[in-house]
Enzyme design. Structure first.
Site, PDB file in Angstrom:
ATOM      1  N   LYS A  54       0.664  -1.220   0.169  1.00  0.00           N
ATOM      2  CA  LYS A  54       0.145   0.078   0.057  1.00  0.00           C
ATOM      3  C   LYS A  54       0.767   1.362   0.062  1.00  0.00           C
ATOM      4  O   LYS A  54       0.875   2.130  -0.578  1.00  0.00           O
ATOM      5  CB  LYS A  54      -0.920  -0.045   1.240  1.00  0.00           C
ATOM      6  N   GLN A  98      -4.969  -1.578   9.466  1.00  0.00           N
ATOM      7  CA  GLN A  98      -4.867  -2.809   9.048  1.00  0.00           C
ATOM      8  C   GLN A  98      -5.607  -3.630   9.935  1.00  0.00           C
ATOM      9  O   GLN A  98      -5.175  -3.776  11.285  1.00  0.00           O
ATOM     10  CB  GLN A  98      -3.235  -3.185   8.706  1.00  0.00           C
ATOM     11  N   ASP A 121     -11.374   2.760   3.686  1.00  0.00           N
ATOM     12  CA  ASP A 121     -11.798   1.404   3.819  1.00  0.00           C
ATOM     13  C   ASP A 121     -13.356   1.335   3.539  1.00  0.00           C
ATOM     14  O   ASP A 121     -13.947   0.206   3.348  1.00  0.00           O
ATOM     15  CB  ASP A 121     -11.561   0.666   4.925  1.00  0.00           C
TER      16      ASP A 121
END
Ligand code: GUN
Length: 305
Positions: A54, A98, A121
């Site tokens: 990422k 995460q 997200d």
């Protein structure tokens, strides 16, 4: 006739190129550099790989990457305090924590502490509600990537019969909402669904996200249907031989019996190289979208739901 194989790697590269173009314009015309903060707690090896990729791709498209790697013992309070700082930081337009988090941390509490407008997200409860009610929201990356591929493949999705197999909060449910938003007739199926082969046989669009290798059989697929395989399952592959330690080599397969489905479908995503590469590309797209919204600018076209 065999299906067209949808090249997710190439598609993701196109998305990243579009993102890079928007980033360049934001910098040149507005003096703004979109910034993405990624928070990793602990040393889970798979999560470390994701976070590294990422960060790398964030920089490649010209955005600022802020990585926060915290020890596994980090307290929930410390993590919440970090999120408060990131929420307040005008250089940061997207925040991703995460998952999974260590067991002493309440995942829901943490996700809902992120400013919903920076929640790239799309997991914050406000974004879930906004998506469900057709309001502007941040959309979870994997379903957004699937939607982009479907629109590219089919043009308008209006009126199509779609079946989503899997009911997770990360893929199945938001995927169904997105398809409904594009005027599909949507069925959400799952492991307890009765008569699943018949349900799938009616569908013009099949999205498989159950986490079971080869679960969706080729003979269930309606001829010409578009099949999107979200599954990433590692199975033993004795045909590849053994590793140095004597263990059997492995390979990745999806939730769809690819060899069967490719004979009937109109188009299908392979595993690997299908949906997988789209997820990070969509994370970058979401960060640009969040940055444009935060600055009252037009949203990047083709990169949102
Ligand atoms: N862990 C595995 N997939 C994801 C994802 O899409 N987002 C976050 N935050 N963590 C993950």
């Amino acid at each position: 006739m065999t299906a067209q194989i949808i090249d997710g790697k190439a598609f993701a590269a196109e998305v990243r190129e579009k993102v890079a173009g928007h980033v360049s314009r934001l910098k040149q015309e507005h003096g703004i550099t979109p910034g993405l903060a990624v928070v990793l707690v602990g040393e889970d090896p798979a999560s470390q790989v994701y976070v590294r990729n990422k960060g790398k791709q964030t920089i490649e498209v010209g955005m600022s990457s802020f990585e926060h790697k915290l020890p596994a013992e980090t307290s929930q309070e410390e993590l919440l305090e970090l999120l408060d700082r990131l929420n307040a930081d005008p250089q940061i337009h997207g925040i991703l924590v995460q998952l999974p988090l260590p067991s002493h941390v309440d995942e829901e509490l943490v996700i809902n502490r992120i400013d919903p407008d920076k929640d790239v997200d799309g997991f914050h409860i406000s974004n879930v509600g906004r998506l469900a009610t057709g309001q502007k929201s941040m959309v979870p990356c994997t379903p957004l990537g699937c939607l982009m591929m479907l629109r590219d493949q089919r043009g308008s999705l209006s009126g199509l019969d779609a079946v989503v197999i899997g009911r997770s909060n990360i893929v199945g449910k938001p995927m169904a909402q997105l398809l409904l938003g594009d005027s599909c007739t949507v069925t959400i199926a799952h492991s307890r669904t009765r008569g699943l082969p018949e349900v799938v046989r009616r569908a013009d669009v099949v999205v498989a996200a159950v986490g079971r290798p080869g679960f969706v059989r080729g003979e269930w697929i309606k001829p010409g249907a578009t099949v999107i395989d979200v599954g990433i399952n590692r199975i033993e592959a004795p045909e590849k031989g053994t590793n140095d330690d004597g263990s059997v080599k492995t390979r990745l397969v999806g939730d769809v019996d690819f060899d069967g489905a490719v004979q009937v479908a109109g188009a299908i995503t392979p595993v690997p190289g299908g949906v997988g590469p789209m997820t990070i590309a969509c994370l970058l797209a979401n960060t640009v979208t969040a940055c444009c919204r935060a600055n009252g600018l037009d949203e990047p076209e083709g990169l949102t739901a």
